[in-house]
Design a protein around this motif. Structure first.
Motif, PDB file in Angstrom:
ATOM      1  N   ASP A 126       1.188  -1.322  -0.216  1.00  0.00           N
ATOM      2  CA  ASP A 126       0.097   0.036  -0.434  1.00  0.00           C
ATOM      3  C   ASP A 126       0.762   1.516  -0.248  1.00  0.00           C
ATOM      4  O   ASP A 126       0.414   2.197  -0.465  1.00  0.00           O
ATOM      5  CB  ASP A 126      -0.870  -0.020   1.533  1.00  0.00           C
ATOM      6  CG  ASP A 126      -2.056   1.060   1.383  1.00  0.00           C
ATOM      7  OD1 ASP A 126      -2.833   1.265   0.484  1.00  0.00           O
ATOM      8  OD2 ASP A 126      -1.921   2.051   1.738  1.00  0.00           O
ATOM      9  N   ARG A 127       2.190   1.369   0.503  1.00  0.00           N
ATOM     10  CA  ARG A 127       2.562   2.325   0.730  1.00  0.00           C
ATOM     11  C   ARG A 127       3.604   2.509  -0.691  1.00  0.00           C
ATOM     12  O   ARG A 127       3.654   3.569  -0.580  1.00  0.00           O
ATOM     13  CB  ARG A 127       4.035   2.534   2.143  1.00  0.00           C
ATOM     14  CG  ARG A 127       4.244   3.823   2.943  1.00  0.00           C
ATOM     15  CD  ARG A 127       5.388   3.077   3.790  1.00  0.00           C
ATOM     16  NE  ARG A 127       6.119   1.856   3.639  1.00  0.00           N
ATOM     17  CZ  ARG A 127       6.479   1.555   4.890  1.00  0.00           C
ATOM     18  NH1 ARG A 127       6.194   1.740   6.077  1.00  0.00           N
ATOM     19  NH2 ARG A 127       8.052   0.780   4.308  1.00  0.00           N
ATOM     20  N   ILE A 128       3.844   1.441  -0.533  1.00  0.00           N
ATOM     21  CA  ILE A 128       4.578   1.943  -1.918  1.00  0.00           C
ATOM     22  C   ILE A 128       3.483   1.891  -3.516  1.00  0.00           C
ATOM     23  O   ILE A 128       4.043   3.235  -3.663  1.00  0.00           O
ATOM     24  CB  ILE A 128       5.313  -0.109  -2.954  1.00  0.00           C
ATOM     25  CG1 ILE A 128       6.287  -0.310  -1.844  1.00  0.00           C
ATOM     26  CG2 ILE A 128       5.754  -0.420  -4.338  1.00  0.00           C
ATOM     27  CD1 ILE A 128       6.545  -1.335  -1.940  1.00  0.00           C
ATOM     28  N   ILE A 129       2.514   2.114  -3.192  1.00  0.00           N
ATOM     29  CA  ILE A 129       1.270   1.932  -4.910  1.00  0.00           C
ATOM     30  C   ILE A 129       0.982   3.170  -4.415  1.00  0.00           C
ATOM     31  O   ILE A 129       0.847   4.037  -5.314  1.00  0.00           O
ATOM     32  CB  ILE A 129       0.499   0.656  -4.411  1.00  0.00           C
ATOM     33  CG1 ILE A 129       0.238   0.542  -6.130  1.00  0.00           C
ATOM     34  CG2 ILE A 129      -0.968   1.266  -4.076  1.00  0.00           C
ATOM     35  CD1 ILE A 129       1.714   0.180  -7.019  1.00  0.00           C
ATOM     36  N   GLN A 130       1.152   3.886  -3.386  1.00  0.00           N
ATOM     37  CA  GLN A 130       0.540   5.177  -2.787  1.00  0.00           C
ATOM     38  C   GLN A 130       1.396   6.356  -3.492  1.00  0.00           C
ATOM     39  O   GLN A 130       1.120   7.319  -3.799  1.00  0.00           O
ATOM     40  CB  GLN A 130       0.445   5.591  -1.603  1.00  0.00           C
ATOM     41  CG  GLN A 130      -1.096   5.159  -0.622  1.00  0.00           C
ATOM     42  CD  GLN A 130      -1.233   5.965  -0.025  1.00  0.00           C
ATOM     43  OE1 GLN A 130      -1.248   7.026   0.370  1.00  0.00           O
ATOM     44  NE2 GLN A 130      -1.734   5.419   1.257  1.00  0.00           N
ATOM     45  N   GLN A 131       3.275   5.503  -3.452  1.00  0.00           N
ATOM     46  CA  GLN A 131       3.904   6.582  -3.449  1.00  0.00           C
ATOM     47  C   GLN A 131       4.035   6.723  -5.674  1.00  0.00           C
ATOM     48  O   GLN A 131       4.716   8.102  -6.267  1.00  0.00           O
ATOM     49  CB  GLN A 131       5.252   6.222  -3.099  1.00  0.00           C
ATOM     50  CG  GLN A 131       5.496   7.112  -1.755  1.00  0.00           C
ATOM     51  CD  GLN A 131       6.387   6.167  -1.173  1.00  0.00           C
ATOM     52  OE1 GLN A 131       7.687   5.466  -2.190  1.00  0.00           O
ATOM     53  NE2 GLN A 131       6.197   7.019   0.845  1.00  0.00           N
ATOM     54  N   ALA A 132       3.787   5.537  -5.453  1.00  0.00           N
ATOM     55  CA  ALA A 132       4.007   5.339  -7.175  1.00  0.00           C
ATOM     56  C   ALA A 132       2.798   5.754  -8.521  1.00  0.00           C
ATOM     57  O   ALA A 132       3.294   5.708  -9.257  1.00  0.00           O
ATOM     58  CB  ALA A 132       4.228   3.493  -7.466  1.00  0.00           C
ATOM     59  N   LEU A 133       1.207   5.814  -7.501  1.00  0.00           N
ATOM     60  CA  LEU A 133       0.310   6.156  -8.475  1.00  0.00           C
ATOM     61  C   LEU A 133      -0.242   8.061  -8.264  1.00  0.00           C
ATOM     62  O   LEU A 133       0.110   8.413  -7.499  1.00  0.00           O
ATOM     63  CB  LEU A 133      -0.607   5.492  -8.454  1.00  0.00           C
ATOM     64  CG  LEU A 133      -0.082   3.846  -8.600  1.00  0.00           C
ATOM     65  CD1 LEU A 133      -1.123   2.806  -8.386  1.00  0.00           C
ATOM     66  CD2 LEU A 133      -0.157   4.083  -9.747  1.00  0.00           C
ATOM     67  N   ASP A 151      -0.474  -1.799 -10.857  1.00  0.00           N
ATOM     68  CA  ASP A 151      -0.143  -0.599 -11.903  1.00  0.00           C
ATOM     69  C   ASP A 151       0.411   0.124 -11.738  1.00  0.00           C
ATOM     70  O   ASP A 151       0.785   1.365 -11.864  1.00  0.00           O
ATOM     71  CB  ASP A 151      -1.628   0.095 -12.130  1.00  0.00           C
ATOM     72  CG  ASP A 151      -3.086  -0.525 -13.025  1.00  0.00           C
ATOM     73  OD1 ASP A 151      -2.245  -0.798 -14.122  1.00  0.00           O
ATOM     74  OD2 ASP A 151      -3.871   0.460 -12.443  1.00  0.00           O
ATOM     75  N   TYR A 152       1.642  -0.529 -10.804  1.00  0.00           N
ATOM     76  CA  TYR A 152       3.116   0.008 -10.574  1.00  0.00           C
ATOM     77  C   TYR A 152       3.861   0.732 -11.143  1.00  0.00           C
ATOM     78  O   TYR A 152       4.232   1.939 -11.131  1.00  0.00           O
ATOM     79  CB  TYR A 152       4.004  -1.590  -9.388  1.00  0.00           C
ATOM     80  CG  TYR A 152       5.385  -0.771  -9.614  1.00  0.00           C
ATOM     81  CD1 TYR A 152       5.380   0.165  -8.345  1.00  0.00           C
ATOM     82  CD2 TYR A 152       6.434  -1.342 -10.168  1.00  0.00           C
ATOM     83  CE1 TYR A 152       6.416   0.260  -7.289  1.00  0.00           C
ATOM     84  CE2 TYR A 152       7.417  -0.229  -9.484  1.00  0.00           C
ATOM     85  CZ  TYR A 152       7.495  -0.190  -8.479  1.00  0.00           C
ATOM     86  OH  TYR A 152       9.322   0.196  -8.335  1.00  0.00           O
ATOM     87  N   VAL A 162       6.361  -4.833 -17.491  1.00  0.00           N
ATOM     88  CA  VAL A 162       7.448  -3.697 -16.863  1.00  0.00           C
ATOM     89  C   VAL A 162       6.983  -3.214 -15.559  1.00  0.00           C
ATOM     90  O   VAL A 162       7.741  -4.152 -14.338  1.00  0.00           O
ATOM     91  CB  VAL A 162       7.158  -2.751 -17.812  1.00  0.00           C
ATOM     92  CG1 VAL A 162       8.655  -1.758 -17.177  1.00  0.00           C
ATOM     93  CG2 VAL A 162       7.448  -2.648 -19.634  1.00  0.00           C
ATOM     94  N   GLY A 163       5.545  -4.245 -15.269  1.00  0.00           N
ATOM     95  CA  GLY A 163       5.289  -3.481 -13.885  1.00  0.00           C
ATOM     96  C   GLY A 163       5.830  -5.042 -13.554  1.00  0.00           C
ATOM     97  O   GLY A 163       6.582  -4.699 -12.152  1.00  0.00           O
ATOM     98  N   ALA A 164       6.104  -6.161 -13.623  1.00  0.00           N
ATOM     99  CA  ALA A 164       6.263  -7.731 -13.551  1.00  0.00           C
ATOM    100  C   ALA A 164       7.217  -7.194 -12.631  1.00  0.00           C
ATOM    101  O   ALA A 164       7.839  -7.434 -11.965  1.00  0.00           O
ATOM    102  CB  ALA A 164       5.820  -8.321 -13.646  1.00  0.00           C
ATOM    103  N   LEU A 165       8.882  -6.802 -13.349  1.00  0.00           N
ATOM    104  CA  LEU A 165       9.910  -7.174 -13.807  1.00  0.00           C
ATOM    105  C   LEU A 165      10.467  -5.673 -12.376  1.00  0.00           C
ATOM    106  O   LEU A 165      11.166  -6.184 -12.074  1.00  0.00           O
ATOM    107  CB  LEU A 165      10.535  -6.485 -15.053  1.00  0.00           C
ATOM    108  CG  LEU A 165      10.798  -7.198 -16.313  1.00  0.00           C
ATOM    109  CD1 LEU A 165      11.141  -6.739 -17.571  1.00  0.00           C
ATOM    110  CD2 LEU A 165      11.797  -8.186 -15.930  1.00  0.00           C
TER     111      LEU A 165
END
Ligand SMILES: [Fe+2]
Ligand SMILES: [Fe+2]
Length: 195
Positions: A8-15, A52-53, A88-91
């Motif tokens: 959650d923290r990672i994705i909040q920063q990425a999106l 959706d990273y 690319v997100g998975a990579l």
């Protein structure tokens, strides 16, 4: 495995906020589908958070990333930019965030195109991304209705609508999307015969 809180923290920063809100709705919708159709809840929720990273990465950067990766399918660069972020997100999640779980990475890689032989978990994320309540495009309701019938019927409705949409715009259709469609047709036919 990464915790939900970390994801959650990672994705909040990425999106951007709107895409983050979409993400939360995908997590909730995926959860409802797990309630109904089963599947590995923990992995599905984690993949839903992270799916959706790479959404806001530069398309040219993603293309060059793809060209240097043997694990990425052929000719992806010839197709729409919209497809890139899933693979690319998975990579990048593996490289930048240490996500190693193969099932989670596979769900993320196939969430936009689908593929033949999707696992239960992949189908759930593929469909949840398409029918989350924020989706208002024509056909979203038809896919929601089909999802009530069976997971495969829901995925098939989403898949056929996506293909029609792309064909309608006369843009190329990624082969894995067509393979997913054919595979889902077979699965649905088998289900209907057994009813
Ligand atoms: Fe996506
Ligand atoms: Fe999404």
């Amino acid at each position: 495995m990464m915790t939900e809180h970390e994801a959650d923290r990672i994705i909040q920063q990425a999106l951007k906020p709107r895409r983050y809100e979409h993400t939360i709705r995908v997590v909730e919708t995926a959860d409802q589908l797990v309630e109904r159709y089963g599947g590995d809840r923990k992995r599905i929720r984690l993949a839903a958070y992270l799916h959706d990273y790479a959404k806001y990465r530069d398309a040219d950067e993603m293309r060059s990333r793809i060209n240097s990766s043997p694990s990425i399918p052929d000719n992806l660069h010839e197709h729409q930019d919209e497809l890139l972020h899933a693979f690319v997100g998975a990579l990048l999640l593996k490289e930048e965030c240490g996500v190693e779980d193969k099932a989670v990475l596979q769900m993320i890689a196939s969430h936009t195109t689908g593929r033949a032989g999707m696992t239960l978990e992949e189908k759930i994320l593929f469909l949840a991304d398409y029918i989350e309540p924020g989706r208002t495009f024509a056909g979203a309701d038809a896919a929601r209705q089909a999802a009530e019938e069976s997971l495969e019927a829901g995925c098939l409705q989403a898949s056929s609508q996506m293909i029609q949409f792309l064909a309608g715009k006369q843009v190329s259709i990624y082969p894995a999307s067509v393979e997913a469609y054919n595979d889902l047709i077979r699965q649905e036919q088998r289900r209907r015969i057994s009813l």
